[in-house]
Motif scaffolding. Structure first.
Motif, PDB file in Angstrom:
ATOM      1  N   ALA A 277     102.702  42.930 -61.365  1.00 23.46           N
ATOM      2  CA  ALA A 277     102.564  42.152 -60.071  1.00 23.46           C
ATOM      3  C   ALA A 277     101.171  42.194 -59.454  1.00 23.46           C
ATOM      4  O   ALA A 277     100.412  43.409 -59.395  1.00 23.46           O
ATOM      5  N   ALA A 278     100.991  41.397 -58.694  1.00 17.42           N
ATOM      6  CA  ALA A 278      99.848  41.029 -58.006  1.00 17.42           C
ATOM      7  C   ALA A 278     100.081  40.692 -56.608  1.00 17.42           C
ATOM      8  O   ALA A 278     101.138  40.269 -56.093  1.00 17.42           O
ATOM      9  N   PHE A 279      99.220  41.051 -55.676  1.00 19.68           N
ATOM     10  CA  PHE A 279      99.211  40.807 -53.988  1.00 19.68           C
ATOM     11  C   PHE A 279      98.336  39.682 -53.839  1.00 19.68           C
ATOM     12  O   PHE A 279      97.184  39.863 -53.980  1.00 19.68           O
TER      13      PHE A 279
ATOM     14  N   ARG B  79      88.548  31.269 -56.707  1.00 14.70           N
ATOM     15  CA  ARG B  79      88.219  32.276 -55.996  1.00 14.70           C
ATOM     16  C   ARG B  79      89.043  33.567 -56.255  1.00 14.70           C
ATOM     17  O   ARG B  79      90.098  33.306 -56.531  1.00 14.70           O
ATOM     18  N   PRO B  80      88.503  34.681 -55.759  1.00 15.31           N
ATOM     19  CA  PRO B  80      89.444  36.000 -56.038  1.00 15.31           C
ATOM     20  C   PRO B  80      90.210  35.894 -54.838  1.00 15.31           C
ATOM     21  O   PRO B  80      89.761  36.170 -53.562  1.00 15.31           O
ATOM     22  N   GLN B  81      91.448  35.689 -55.071  1.00 17.49           N
ATOM     23  CA  GLN B  81      92.415  35.590 -53.982  1.00 17.49           C
ATOM     24  C   GLN B  81      93.733  36.726 -54.074  1.00 17.49           C
ATOM     25  O   GLN B  81      94.460  36.812 -53.386  1.00 17.49           O
TER      26      GLN B  81
ATOM     27  N   GLU C 165      95.077  43.000 -57.721  1.00 17.97           N
ATOM     28  CA  GLU C 165      95.838  43.825 -58.817  1.00 17.97           C
ATOM     29  C   GLU C 165      95.435  44.993 -59.161  1.00 17.97           C
ATOM     30  O   GLU C 165      94.092  45.259 -58.978  1.00 17.97           O
ATOM     31  N   VAL C 166      96.050  45.904 -59.897  1.00 17.35           N
ATOM     32  CA  VAL C 166      95.592  46.952 -60.403  1.00 17.35           C
ATOM     33  C   VAL C 166      95.622  46.866 -61.959  1.00 17.35           C
ATOM     34  O   VAL C 166      96.835  46.485 -62.562  1.00 17.35           O
TER      35      VAL C 166
ATOM     36  N   VAL D 209      91.387  39.008 -58.421  1.00 21.02           N
ATOM     37  CA  VAL D 209      91.222  38.095 -59.535  1.00 21.02           C
ATOM     38  C   VAL D 209      91.570  36.643 -59.022  1.00 21.02           C
ATOM     39  O   VAL D 209      92.219  36.346 -57.751  1.00 21.02           O
ATOM     40  N   PRO D 210      91.239  35.460 -59.589  1.00 23.76           N
ATOM     41  CA  PRO D 210      91.367  34.135 -59.235  1.00 23.76           C
ATOM     42  C   PRO D 210      92.850  33.728 -59.772  1.00 23.76           C
ATOM     43  O   PRO D 210      93.458  34.400 -60.486  1.00 23.76           O
ATOM     44  N   LEU D 211      93.422  32.814 -58.896  1.00 18.60           N
ATOM     45  CA  LEU D 211      94.789  32.416 -59.455  1.00 18.60           C
ATOM     46  C   LEU D 211      94.739  31.547 -60.913  1.00 18.60           C
ATOM     47  O   LEU D 211      95.724  31.788 -61.621  1.00 18.60           O
TER      48      LEU D 211
END
Length: 275
Positions: free
Chosen positions: A74-76, A96-98, A101-102, A111-113
């Motif tokens: 899961a990422a936010f 771009r980093p949007q 996540e861990v 991290v980017p999409l």
């Protein structure tokens, strides 16, 4: 500092990082049914959304088995709220980093999409968030960027080397939270759950009926008490199952017309109008 303890910690650190690197290597043969289009994701995602990913790392197999779900990560989505360097600001949106996540061995990163352009994904959107609460969740997640997790507890990581550990169904979730906790927090969705815990937003509450009220007929007597679980017990699957998160499908958000689809037969001829 005791030099023996220091050398032991260094050895455990190295061993833990080596195990983390092994667990995060990709497995072969992964083919997504509907890979994500990062441009469409960028148009659809809103700050506060949770993006579920069907991972293909070695650790992903154990998480899918223990959680009985296709979602292993899961990422936010924080979008443009993440501070950018001058170089990052000039990149296309999907680079771009949007996402926050861990990752095992890395900690909390942005991290980017584009990273998930070849994966099955699902957007889970919290419903009814006030602007202030959304800002609180965003601030919490952004403040955790750069957070590192202790990988010394190698016993906690050993469980993930078994793709299908022989554990009864009712104990599988507990197996994820068993131990020191850091290796679990470094691979699961617990940080995102902790962020929503700051505003008392429910994800998948436990339902407990009031004692002795099972056969009562009044509305008050039938009421259920919702208990928000501790964030360490949350998994990616819970955002999918939550009655408070909407499932958003990008292909439907911008108008889907099945009449415009063109199907081809084996000989290459269009099947429009054929049955």
């Amino acid at each position: 500092m005791n030099p023996l303890l220091s050398s032991k910690d260094t050895l455990l650190d190295r061993l833990g990082m080596a195990m983390a690197e092994r667990l995060t290597t990709k497995t072969s043969g992964y083919e997504p049914y509907t890979p994500s289009d990062p441009e469409t994701l960028a148009r659809t995602l809103r700050p506060g959304d949770v993006l579920l990913i069907e991972g293909n790392q070695k650790v992903s197999a154990a998480i899918k088995y223990l959680t009985q779900s296709t979602w292993s990560h899961a990422a936010f989505f924080a979008g443009d709220e993440i501070p950018l360097t001058l170089d990052e600001a000039t990149l296309p949106v999907i680079d771009r980093p949007q996402l926050i996540e861990v990752n095992l061995g890395q900690g909390c990163v942005a991290v980017p999409l584009r990273k998930y352009s070849t994966y099955n994904t699902r957007i889970c959107r919290p419903i009814g968030l006030t602007p202030d609460d959304r800002d609180t969740v965003l601030s919490f997640m952004i403040s955790r960027l750069g957070l590192k997790y202790d990988m010394k507890n190698i016993l906690d990581m050993l469980r993930y080397f078994m793709p299908a550990p022989p554990v009864p169904v009712r104990w599988r979730r507990r197996m994820l939270a068993f131990g020191s906790g850091d290796p679990t927090r470094a691979i699961c969705s617990t940080l995102i759950a902790q962020a929503f815990e700051q505003i008392s937003y429910p994800i998948l509450p436990e339902i407990t009926r009031a004692p002795g009220r099972a056969s009562a007929t009044s509305q008050y007597s039938r009421s259920e008490i919702l208990h928000i679980r501790h964030h360490s017990l949350y998994t990616p699957r819970d955002f999918d199952l939550s009655p408070y998160f909407a499932i958003v499908k990008p292909t439907l958000e911008y108008g889907f017309d099945y009449k415009r689809l063109q199907w081809e037969s084996k000989d290459g001829e269009p099947l429009i109008g054929k049955y």
